[in-house]
Write an enzyme that holds these catalytic residues in place. Sequence first.
Site, PDB file in Angstrom:
ATOM      1  N   SER A 124       0.834  -1.201   0.000  1.00  0.00           N
ATOM      2  CA  SER A 124       0.000   0.000   0.000  1.00  0.00           C
ATOM      3  C   SER A 124       0.867   1.250   0.000  1.00  0.00           C
ATOM      4  O   SER A 124       1.981   1.253   0.557  1.00  0.00           O
ATOM      5  CB  SER A 124      -0.852  -0.016   1.268  1.00  0.00           C
ATOM      6  OG  SER A 124      -1.454   1.236   1.488  1.00  0.00           O
ATOM      7  N   TYR A 148      -1.761  -0.500  11.022  1.00  0.00           N
ATOM      8  CA  TYR A 148      -2.041  -1.146   9.741  1.00  0.00           C
ATOM      9  C   TYR A 148      -0.875  -0.945   8.776  1.00  0.00           C
ATOM     10  O   TYR A 148      -0.369  -1.889   8.157  1.00  0.00           O
ATOM     11  CB  TYR A 148      -3.334  -0.584   9.123  1.00  0.00           C
ATOM     12  CG  TYR A 148      -3.466  -0.903   7.660  1.00  0.00           C
ATOM     13  CD1 TYR A 148      -3.745  -2.197   7.237  1.00  0.00           C
ATOM     14  CD2 TYR A 148      -3.258   0.074   6.669  1.00  0.00           C
ATOM     15  CE1 TYR A 148      -3.833  -2.517   5.892  1.00  0.00           C
ATOM     16  CE2 TYR A 148      -3.339  -0.229   5.324  1.00  0.00           C
ATOM     17  CZ  TYR A 148      -3.626  -1.523   4.939  1.00  0.00           C
ATOM     18  OH  TYR A 148      -3.700  -1.832   3.595  1.00  0.00           O
ATOM     19  N   LYS A 152       2.058  -3.598   6.744  1.00  0.00           N
ATOM     20  CA  LYS A 152       2.439  -3.659   5.321  1.00  0.00           C
ATOM     21  C   LYS A 152       3.950  -3.522   5.179  1.00  0.00           C
ATOM     22  O   LYS A 152       4.591  -4.243   4.408  1.00  0.00           O
ATOM     23  CB  LYS A 152       1.722  -2.556   4.531  1.00  0.00           C
ATOM     24  CG  LYS A 152       0.229  -2.782   4.400  1.00  0.00           C
ATOM     25  CD  LYS A 152      -0.072  -4.018   3.558  1.00  0.00           C
ATOM     26  CE  LYS A 152      -1.514  -4.454   3.640  1.00  0.00           C
ATOM     27  NZ  LYS A 152      -1.777  -5.775   3.076  1.00  0.00           N
TER      28      LYS A 152
HETATM   29  P1  NAD Z   1     -11.026  -6.778   1.664  1.00  0.00           P
HETATM   30  O1  NAD Z   1     -11.198  -6.731   3.131  1.00  0.00           O
HETATM   31  O2  NAD Z   1     -12.198  -6.526   0.796  1.00  0.00           O
HETATM   32  O3  NAD Z   1     -10.381  -8.169   1.230  1.00  0.00           O
HETATM   33  C1  NAD Z   1      -9.520  -8.898   2.073  1.00  0.00           C
HETATM   34  C2  NAD Z   1      -9.999 -10.343   2.067  1.00  0.00           C
HETATM   35  O4  NAD Z   1      -9.123 -11.108   2.899  1.00  0.00           O
HETATM   36  C3  NAD Z   1     -11.407 -10.513   2.630  1.00  0.00           C
HETATM   37  O5  NAD Z   1     -12.138 -11.372   1.781  1.00  0.00           O
HETATM   38  C4  NAD Z   1     -11.179 -11.171   4.004  1.00  0.00           C
HETATM   39  O6  NAD Z   1     -12.254 -12.005   4.375  1.00  0.00           O
HETATM   40  C5  NAD Z   1      -9.896 -11.937   3.750  1.00  0.00           C
HETATM   41  N1  NAD Z   1      -9.098 -12.197   4.952  1.00  0.00           N
HETATM   42  C6  NAD Z   1      -8.674 -11.298   5.877  1.00  0.00           C
HETATM   43  N2  NAD Z   1      -7.957 -11.921   6.836  1.00  0.00           N
HETATM   44  C7  NAD Z   1      -7.901 -13.235   6.492  1.00  0.00           C
HETATM   45  C8  NAD Z   1      -7.315 -14.376   7.070  1.00  0.00           C
HETATM   46  N3  NAD Z   1      -6.652 -14.312   8.222  1.00  0.00           N
HETATM   47  N4  NAD Z   1      -7.456 -15.564   6.460  1.00  0.00           N
HETATM   48  C9  NAD Z   1      -8.139 -15.662   5.288  1.00  0.00           C
HETATM   49  N5  NAD Z   1      -8.731 -14.605   4.698  1.00  0.00           N
HETATM   50  C10 NAD Z   1      -8.612 -13.412   5.288  1.00  0.00           C
HETATM   51  O7  NAD Z   1      -9.842  -5.736   1.303  1.00  0.00           O
HETATM   52  P2  NAD Z   1      -9.387  -5.167  -0.098  1.00  0.00           P
HETATM   53  O8  NAD Z   1      -9.756  -3.733  -0.165  1.00  0.00           O
HETATM   54  O9  NAD Z   1      -9.780  -6.081  -1.183  1.00  0.00           O
HETATM   55  O10 NAD Z   1      -7.813  -5.210   0.113  1.00  0.00           O
HETATM   56  C11 NAD Z   1      -7.047  -6.307  -0.320  1.00  0.00           C
HETATM   57  C12 NAD Z   1      -5.611  -6.092   0.089  1.00  0.00           C
HETATM   58  O11 NAD Z   1      -5.135  -4.874  -0.466  1.00  0.00           O
HETATM   59  C13 NAD Z   1      -5.387  -5.991   1.593  1.00  0.00           C
HETATM   60  O12 NAD Z   1      -4.188  -6.640   1.899  1.00  0.00           O
HETATM   61  C14 NAD Z   1      -5.246  -4.494   1.832  1.00  0.00           C
HETATM   62  O13 NAD Z   1      -4.452  -4.221   2.947  1.00  0.00           O
HETATM   63  C15 NAD Z   1      -4.573  -4.053   0.552  1.00  0.00           C
HETATM   64  N6  NAD Z   1      -4.822  -2.657   0.207  1.00  0.00           N
HETATM   65  C16 NAD Z   1      -6.097  -2.211   0.116  1.00  0.00           C
HETATM   66  C17 NAD Z   1      -6.344  -0.875  -0.203  1.00  0.00           C
HETATM   67  C18 NAD Z   1      -7.745  -0.346  -0.269  1.00  0.00           C
HETATM   68  O14 NAD Z   1      -7.919   0.875  -0.171  1.00  0.00           O
HETATM   69  N7  NAD Z   1      -8.757  -1.169  -0.439  1.00  0.00           N
HETATM   70  C19 NAD Z   1      -5.268  -0.009  -0.451  1.00  0.00           C
HETATM   71  C20 NAD Z   1      -3.975  -0.518  -0.361  1.00  0.00           C
HETATM   72  C21 NAD Z   1      -3.750  -1.843  -0.025  1.00  0.00           C
HETATM   73  C1  WQD Z   2      -9.304   9.995   0.857  1.00  0.00           C
HETATM   74  C2  WQD Z   2      -9.487  11.491   1.031  1.00  0.00           C
HETATM   75  C3  WQD Z   2      -9.744  12.170   3.315  1.00  0.00           C
HETATM   76  C4  WQD Z   2     -13.607  10.178   3.924  1.00  0.00           C
HETATM   77  C5  WQD Z   2      -6.776   5.013   3.114  1.00  0.00           C
HETATM   78  C6  WQD Z   2      -5.700   4.324   3.906  1.00  0.00           C
HETATM   79  C7  WQD Z   2      -4.628   3.813   2.988  1.00  0.00           C
HETATM   80  C8  WQD Z   2      -5.220   2.931   1.877  1.00  0.00           C
HETATM   81  C9  WQD Z   2      -6.368   3.616   1.194  1.00  0.00           C
HETATM   82  C10 WQD Z   2      -5.064   0.624   2.512  1.00  0.00           C
HETATM   83  C11 WQD Z   2      -8.702  12.080   2.204  1.00  0.00           C
HETATM   84  C12 WQD Z   2     -10.999  12.458   2.519  1.00  0.00           C
HETATM   85  C13 WQD Z   2     -12.433  10.646   3.382  1.00  0.00           C
HETATM   86  C14 WQD Z   2     -14.633  11.115   4.251  1.00  0.00           C
HETATM   87  C15 WQD Z   2     -13.219  12.885   3.452  1.00  0.00           C
HETATM   88  N1  WQD Z   2      -5.735   1.701   2.374  1.00  0.00           N
HETATM   89  N2  WQD Z   2     -12.247  11.984   3.151  1.00  0.00           N
HETATM   90  N3  WQD Z   2     -14.395  12.430   3.999  1.00  0.00           N
HETATM   91  O1  WQD Z   2      -6.965   8.078   3.799  1.00  0.00           O
HETATM   92  O2  WQD Z   2      -6.115   8.366   1.418  1.00  0.00           O
HETATM   93  O3  WQD Z   2      -6.198   6.120   2.424  1.00  0.00           O
HETATM   94  O4  WQD Z   2      -7.316   4.086   2.165  1.00  0.00           O
HETATM   95  O5  WQD Z   2      -3.910   0.427   2.356  1.00  0.00           O
HETATM   96  O6  WQD Z   2      -3.746   3.090   3.774  1.00  0.00           O
HETATM   97  O7  WQD Z   2      -5.148   5.262   4.820  1.00  0.00           O
HETATM   98  O8  WQD Z   2      -8.310   7.201   1.814  1.00  0.00           O
HETATM   99  O9  WQD Z   2     -10.665   7.241   1.141  1.00  0.00           O
HETATM  100  O10 WQD Z   2     -10.101   7.434   3.592  1.00  0.00           O
HETATM  101  O11 WQD Z   2      -9.583   9.349   2.086  1.00  0.00           O
HETATM  102  O12 WQD Z   2     -13.073  14.096   3.253  1.00  0.00           O
HETATM  103  O13 WQD Z   2     -15.714  10.748   4.768  1.00  0.00           O
HETATM  104  O14 WQD Z   2     -10.864  11.747   1.314  1.00  0.00           O
HETATM  105  O15 WQD Z   2      -9.499  13.186   4.239  1.00  0.00           O
HETATM  106  O16 WQD Z   2      -8.287  13.365   1.831  1.00  0.00           O
HETATM  107  P1  WQD Z   2      -6.849   7.551   2.436  1.00  0.00           P
HETATM  108  P2  WQD Z   2      -9.747   7.740   2.190  1.00  0.00           P
END
Ligand code: NAD
Ligand code: WQD
Length: 362
Positions: A124, A148, A152
């Site tokens: 991430s 969190y 990562k």
């Molecule tokens: P999500 O929660 O929708 O998907 C994660 C999946 O993993 C879920 O289906 C959950 O049930 C499963 N899971 C969690 N812990 C588990 C375990 N111990 N054993 C088996 N299954 C398990 O999340 P997502 O948004 O699809 O994110 C996927 C990956 O990408 C995550 O690693 C997250 O940290 C990373 N990521 C997400 C974002 C984002 O904004 N969505 C941004 C950057 C990185």
């Molecule tokens: C985006 C922008 C907020 C909600 C997070 C995690 C990051 C990654 C992605 C996993 C910011 C603004 C948000 C609201 C708002 N996840 N905002 N009102 O914070 O960039 O990233 O998700 O790895 O680790 O930190 O994403 O969608 O929460 O916010 O004004 O109700 O929207 O301040 O500027 P963020 P976000």
Amino acid sequence: MRILVCGGAGYIGSHTCVALLERGHDVVIGDNFSNSSPKVLARLQRITGVPVACERVDLRNRLALIRLLLRHRFDAVIHFAALKAVGDSCKRPLEYFQNNISGTINLLQAMQAANIHRLVFSSSATVYGDPEAVPVQEGARLQVTNPYGRTKLVVEQLIGDLCHSQPSFHVANLRYFNPVGAHPSGLIGEDPAGIPNNLMPYICRVAAGRSRRLSIFGGDYPTPDGTGVRDYIHVTDLAQAHVDALEYLADNGRSLTVNLGTGRGVSVLELVRAFEDASGRKVPYEIVERRAGDVAQVWADPSLARRLLGWRAQLDVDAMCRDAWRWQFMNPDGYSGRVAGTGRRPARGFAPTNGATSPLRI
Ligand code: NAD
Ligand code: WQD
């Protein structure tokens, strides 16, 4: 290739399964459904025409994992399975360390036991913390601001150590920026539990009339309109990058770490306006205090992914908004509600599609 997709029932994992299946790979999902629904499996079959194999498994159960990996002959693993809510991780860091770090160690041990040497890992942009400069390059200083994010960074580092100790082991660390949107069919998308923390699902909720207004966290950032700027990326573009990364590992036998973003910063207000245009709905908002821990602006330099993988994001903010809204409209209660596309007629104005997005107004 035959791929184990850990966390494949989740938001990004489910879209990646579609991309893998469409590319002709064989997929087995491993998930404990802690943040997803088994209903996604029927939706995946509906989109791809292929039944998707799935095993309920928890990464914290090392023996179950080893058994799963020994039972199949996987060529690679894609690892999405993690807890991902920043605020939640501050309240219960140990659960995050156990799930995300110990779970990954179990997975790596199981991969070793089963002699599997290719891993694609969901990292991430959170590993950059508050970056010193934008666009952010992969060589930027790494720093984390919450538990969190620490999971990562630690996982990236421990996988790096493993690669050094075992030269045949190759990993693709993919650092996602802000994934949004949904499959153009409207059949799969993001289904956050409870009230969403992230911007796009919250905008969808307001547009659907389920919350009165969006709180915009801060209007006094040093950005062009004072609101926070991020690099939103369509989830189907992100999914495609996983297929490309997997094939890179197979073809080149080298590890890589790349940013996955569009390279374009979009402010909160810009996203709200784009969403209103795409959906035809108003998104009332008020500007409130900054959210603790937020940074002013982050966007990616995605040129390394382009050079190494030949990948670049194709879809713009309008497509992200249109597809997010289609998913929301067709599935007002996410996977737990009325099921679009299983015999019931979809909501008026929306036809599930399997192809590219088309302009859509409601
Ligand atoms: P999500 O929660 O929708 O998907 C994660 C999946 O993993 C879920 O289906 C959950 O049930 C499963 N899971 C969690 N812990 C588990 C375990 N111990 N054993 C088996 N299954 C398990 O999340 P997502 O948004 O699809 O994110 C996927 C990956 O990408 C995550 O690693 C997250 O940290 C990373 N990521 C997400 C974002 C984002 O904004 N969505 C941004 C950057 C990185
Ligand atoms: C985006 C922008 C907020 C909600 C997070 C995690 C990051 C990654 C992605 C996993 C910011 C603004 C948000 C609201 C708002 N996840 N905002 N009102 O914070 O960039 O990233 O998700 O790895 O680790 O930190 O994403 O969608 O929460 O916010 O004004 O109700 O929207 O301040 O500027 P963020 P976000």
